[in-house]
Write a protein that holds these residues in place. Structure first.
Motif, PDB file in Angstrom:
ATOM      1  N   ALA A 163       0.900  -1.281  -0.026  1.00 52.63           N
ATOM      2  CA  ALA A 163       0.103  -0.088   0.199  1.00 52.63           C
ATOM      3  C   ALA A 163       0.977   1.193   0.075  1.00 52.63           C
ATOM      4  O   ALA A 163       1.948   1.204   0.617  1.00 52.63           O
ATOM      5  CB  ALA A 163      -1.062   0.070   1.114  1.00 52.63           C
ATOM      6  N   ALA A 164       0.324   2.240  -0.620  1.00 51.38           N
ATOM      7  CA  ALA A 164       1.148   3.412  -0.760  1.00 51.38           C
ATOM      8  C   ALA A 164       0.967   4.195   0.679  1.00 51.38           C
ATOM      9  O   ALA A 164       0.005   4.096   1.419  1.00 51.38           O
ATOM     10  CB  ALA A 164       0.377   4.636  -1.764  1.00 51.38           C
ATOM     11  N   PRO A 165       1.962   4.830   0.802  1.00 54.29           N
ATOM     12  CA  PRO A 165       2.092   5.701   2.539  1.00 54.29           C
ATOM     13  C   PRO A 165       0.962   6.838   2.289  1.00 54.29           C
ATOM     14  O   PRO A 165       0.269   7.298   1.341  1.00 54.29           O
ATOM     15  CB  PRO A 165       3.447   6.348   2.641  1.00 54.29           C
ATOM     16  N   VAL A 166       0.321   6.841   3.503  1.00 56.65           N
ATOM     17  CA  VAL A 166      -0.634   7.944   3.831  1.00 56.65           C
ATOM     18  C   VAL A 166      -0.160   9.371   3.341  1.00 56.65           C
ATOM     19  O   VAL A 166      -0.813  10.214   2.555  1.00 56.65           O
ATOM     20  CB  VAL A 166      -1.087   7.989   5.346  1.00 56.65           C
ATOM     21  N   ALA A 167       0.940   9.743   4.017  1.00 53.42           N
ATOM     22  CA  ALA A 167       1.352  11.068   3.637  1.00 53.42           C
ATOM     23  C   ALA A 167       2.202  10.959   2.354  1.00 53.42           C
ATOM     24  O   ALA A 167       3.134   9.929   2.208  1.00 53.42           O
ATOM     25  CB  ALA A 167       2.403  11.895   4.907  1.00 53.42           C
ATOM     26  N   PRO A 168       2.377  11.920   1.352  1.00 55.50           N
ATOM     27  CA  PRO A 168       3.257  12.029   0.406  1.00 55.50           C
ATOM     28  C   PRO A 168       4.631  11.978   0.552  1.00 55.50           C
ATOM     29  O   PRO A 168       4.861  12.730   1.579  1.00 55.50           O
ATOM     30  CB  PRO A 168       2.585  13.150  -0.403  1.00 55.50           C
ATOM     31  N   VAL A 169       5.407  11.500  -0.155  1.00 57.17           N
ATOM     32  CA  VAL A 169       6.911  11.455  -0.027  1.00 57.17           C
ATOM     33  C   VAL A 169       7.646  12.943   0.077  1.00 57.17           C
ATOM     34  O   VAL A 169       8.167  13.225   1.043  1.00 57.17           O
ATOM     35  CB  VAL A 169       7.837  10.739  -1.169  1.00 57.17           C
ATOM     36  N   GLY A 170       6.923  13.689  -0.557  1.00 64.12           N
ATOM     37  CA  GLY A 170       7.604  15.056  -0.449  1.00 64.12           C
ATOM     38  C   GLY A 170       7.323  15.868   0.931  1.00 64.12           C
ATOM     39  O   GLY A 170       8.294  16.334   1.417  1.00 64.12           O
ATOM     40  N   THR A 171       6.009  15.510   1.377  1.00 63.70           N
ATOM     41  CA  THR A 171       5.843  16.269   2.884  1.00 63.70           C
ATOM     42  C   THR A 171       6.828  15.542   3.965  1.00 63.70           C
ATOM     43  O   THR A 171       7.143  16.149   4.749  1.00 63.70           O
ATOM     44  CB  THR A 171       4.510  16.051   3.353  1.00 63.70           C
ATOM     45  N   ARG A 172       6.817  14.215   3.725  1.00 60.50           N
ATOM     46  CA  ARG A 172       7.814  13.612   4.670  1.00 60.50           C
ATOM     47  C   ARG A 172       9.103  13.768   4.468  1.00 60.50           C
ATOM     48  O   ARG A 172       9.814  14.020   5.601  1.00 60.50           O
ATOM     49  CB  ARG A 172       7.552  11.814   4.431  1.00 60.50           C
ATOM     50  N   LEU A 173       9.735  14.097   3.228  1.00 62.41           N
ATOM     51  CA  LEU A 173      11.166  14.322   2.913  1.00 62.41           C
ATOM     52  C   LEU A 173      11.109  15.958   3.810  1.00 62.41           C
ATOM     53  O   LEU A 173      12.458  15.928   4.263  1.00 62.41           O
ATOM     54  CB  LEU A 173      11.430  14.434   1.732  1.00 62.41           C
ATOM     55  N   VAL A 174      10.231  16.717   3.702  1.00 66.67           N
ATOM     56  CA  VAL A 174      10.503  18.154   4.149  1.00 66.67           C
ATOM     57  C   VAL A 174      10.302  17.948   5.835  1.00 66.67           C
ATOM     58  O   VAL A 174      11.552  18.830   6.253  1.00 66.67           O
ATOM     59  CB  VAL A 174       9.266  19.067   3.795  1.00 66.67           C
ATOM     60  N   MET A 175       9.589  17.364   6.299  1.00 72.56           N
ATOM     61  CA  MET A 175       9.712  16.798   7.656  1.00 72.56           C
ATOM     62  C   MET A 175      10.927  16.414   8.450  1.00 72.56           C
ATOM     63  O   MET A 175      11.764  16.916   9.187  1.00 72.56           O
ATOM     64  CB  MET A 175       8.422  15.978   8.240  1.00 72.56           C
ATOM     65  N   TYR A 176      11.451  15.372   7.616  1.00 71.17           N
ATOM     66  CA  TYR A 176      12.667  14.627   8.068  1.00 71.17           C
ATOM     67  C   TYR A 176      14.091  15.441   7.723  1.00 71.17           C
ATOM     68  O   TYR A 176      14.706  15.680   8.797  1.00 71.17           O
ATOM     69  CB  TYR A 176      12.952  13.224   7.487  1.00 71.17           C
ATOM     70  N   ALA A 177      13.878  16.202   6.660  1.00 67.10           N
ATOM     71  CA  ALA A 177      15.127  17.214   6.586  1.00 67.10           C
ATOM     72  C   ALA A 177      15.062  18.120   7.355  1.00 67.10           C
ATOM     73  O   ALA A 177      15.977  18.524   8.054  1.00 67.10           O
ATOM     74  CB  ALA A 177      14.937  17.598   5.142  1.00 67.10           C
ATOM     75  N   GLY A 178      13.966  18.917   7.770  1.00 63.75           N
ATOM     76  CA  GLY A 178      13.674  19.875   8.932  1.00 63.75           C
ATOM     77  C   GLY A 178      14.087  19.438  10.265  1.00 63.75           C
ATOM     78  O   GLY A 178      14.818  20.055  10.873  1.00 63.75           O
ATOM     79  N   MET A 179      13.808  18.339  10.574  1.00 62.21           N
ATOM     80  CA  MET A 179      14.200  17.816  11.776  1.00 62.21           C
ATOM     81  C   MET A 179      15.597  17.705  11.645  1.00 62.21           C
ATOM     82  O   MET A 179      16.318  17.942  12.800  1.00 62.21           O
ATOM     83  CB  MET A 179      13.352  16.242  11.964  1.00 62.21           C
ATOM     84  N   MET A 180      16.365  16.880  10.858  1.00 57.22           N
ATOM     85  CA  MET A 180      17.663  16.601  10.857  1.00 57.22           C
ATOM     86  C   MET A 180      18.281  18.137  10.917  1.00 57.22           C
ATOM     87  O   MET A 180      19.332  18.389  11.407  1.00 57.22           O
ATOM     88  CB  MET A 180      18.130  15.912   9.477  1.00 57.22           C
ATOM     89  N   LEU A 181      18.073  19.213   9.928  1.00 57.39           N
ATOM     90  CA  LEU A 181      18.664  20.417  10.220  1.00 57.39           C
ATOM     91  C   LEU A 181      18.518  20.995  11.573  1.00 57.39           C
ATOM     92  O   LEU A 181      19.360  21.661  12.157  1.00 57.39           O
ATOM     93  CB  LEU A 181      17.948  21.403   9.115  1.00 57.39           C
ATOM     94  N   MET A 182      17.505  21.030  12.023  1.00 63.93           N
ATOM     95  CA  MET A 182      17.286  21.263  13.597  1.00 63.93           C
ATOM     96  C   MET A 182      18.339  20.590  14.414  1.00 63.93           C
ATOM     97  O   MET A 182      18.847  21.157  15.433  1.00 63.93           O
ATOM     98  CB  MET A 182      15.788  21.443  13.954  1.00 63.93           C
ATOM     99  N   LEU A 183      18.364  19.289  14.275  1.00 62.56           N
ATOM    100  CA  LEU A 183      19.178  18.455  15.281  1.00 62.56           C
ATOM    101  C   LEU A 183      20.737  18.755  15.042  1.00 62.56           C
ATOM    102  O   LEU A 183      21.344  18.866  16.038  1.00 62.56           O
ATOM    103  CB  LEU A 183      18.913  17.229  14.989  1.00 62.56           C
ATOM    104  N   VAL A 184      21.185  18.962  13.899  1.00 63.17           N
ATOM    105  CA  VAL A 184      22.632  19.057  13.599  1.00 63.17           C
ATOM    106  C   VAL A 184      23.171  20.453  13.538  1.00 63.17           C
ATOM    107  O   VAL A 184      24.138  20.598  13.471  1.00 63.17           O
ATOM    108  CB  VAL A 184      23.235  18.169  12.451  1.00 63.17           C
ATOM    109  N   TYR A 185      22.340  21.221  13.223  1.00 55.29           N
ATOM    110  CA  TYR A 185      22.813  22.601  12.891  1.00 55.29           C
ATOM    111  C   TYR A 185      23.204  23.407  14.309  1.00 55.29           C
ATOM    112  O   TYR A 185      22.719  23.444  15.267  1.00 55.29           O
ATOM    113  CB  TYR A 185      21.795  23.614  12.137  1.00 55.29           C
TER     114      TYR A 185
END
Length: 185
Positions: A163-185
């Motif tokens: 099954a396809a994921p509920v949230a589109p890949v684009g929104t998930r990538l924005v969330m994960y990239a944003g989280m990583m940016l906040m964590l490592v910067y």
């Protein structure tokens, strides 16, 4: 959080344009999920209202963390709100039958981790809460790779992908990239 900030600064020490882009991307994800929440409230569908509400809250909180004042984003109230969200979604994950659907289980479980990361990054009102940064970075990097890998598998072998994921890949990538940016910067 391991970063030191002045009381008058922002929660993150990102360069102006980077902070603005990250803030706008997070706000766009919050608006996207808000639109899904409104749609789900008016129609029965694949969207789970508590999960959509959580996604709106996390994405909006990320936008605030990228651009908001330190007094707000490192407050005990900010940390408690996201810790409460994480606990509420964890309870839903354990007891609500809808969360047993694989795509929703995955979405709800990542929402728990995202809310915990937000509480962690707020620094519980500026007090240290331990160093979980490495763990969160590994989880979000892995989730980002899984999102891209899942998309590629669905394109190459749709029958094998499930099954396809509920949230589109684009929104998930924005969330994960944003989280990583906040964590490592």
């Amino acid at each position: 959080m391991t970063h030191q900030h002045g009381e008058t600064g922002h929660a993150l020490h990102l360069a102006g344009p980077v902070a603005v882009v990250a803030c706008l991307a997070s706000a766009a994800v919050a608006l996207f999920h808000l639109r899904l929440l409104v749609r789900a409230a008016s129609h029965r569908g694949q969207w789970f209202l508590p999960a959509e509400t959580g996604h709106v809250a996390v994405a909006a909180g990320m936008a605030v963390m990228f651009a908001g004042p330190l007094w707000m984003t490192s407050s005990a109230l900010f940390a408690a709100a996201y810790l409460g969200l994480a606990l509420a979604v964890l309870v839903l994950l354990l007891v609500h039958p809808v969360c047993r659907i694989p795509s929703l289980w995955s979405s709800c479980s990542m929402l728990v981790v995202e809310a915990l990361a937000m509480a962690y990054m707020s620094g519980a009102g500026g007090r240290p809460v331990g160093d979980l940064t490495g763990w969160f970075v590994v989880v979000f990097a892995g989730a980002g790779l899984a999102a891209v890998g899942g998309l590629l598998v669905r394109r190459v072998a749709p029958a094998w992908a499930g099954a396809a994921p509920v949230a589109p890949v684009g929104t998930r990538l924005v969330m994960y990239a944003g989280m990583m940016l906040m964590l490592v910067y």
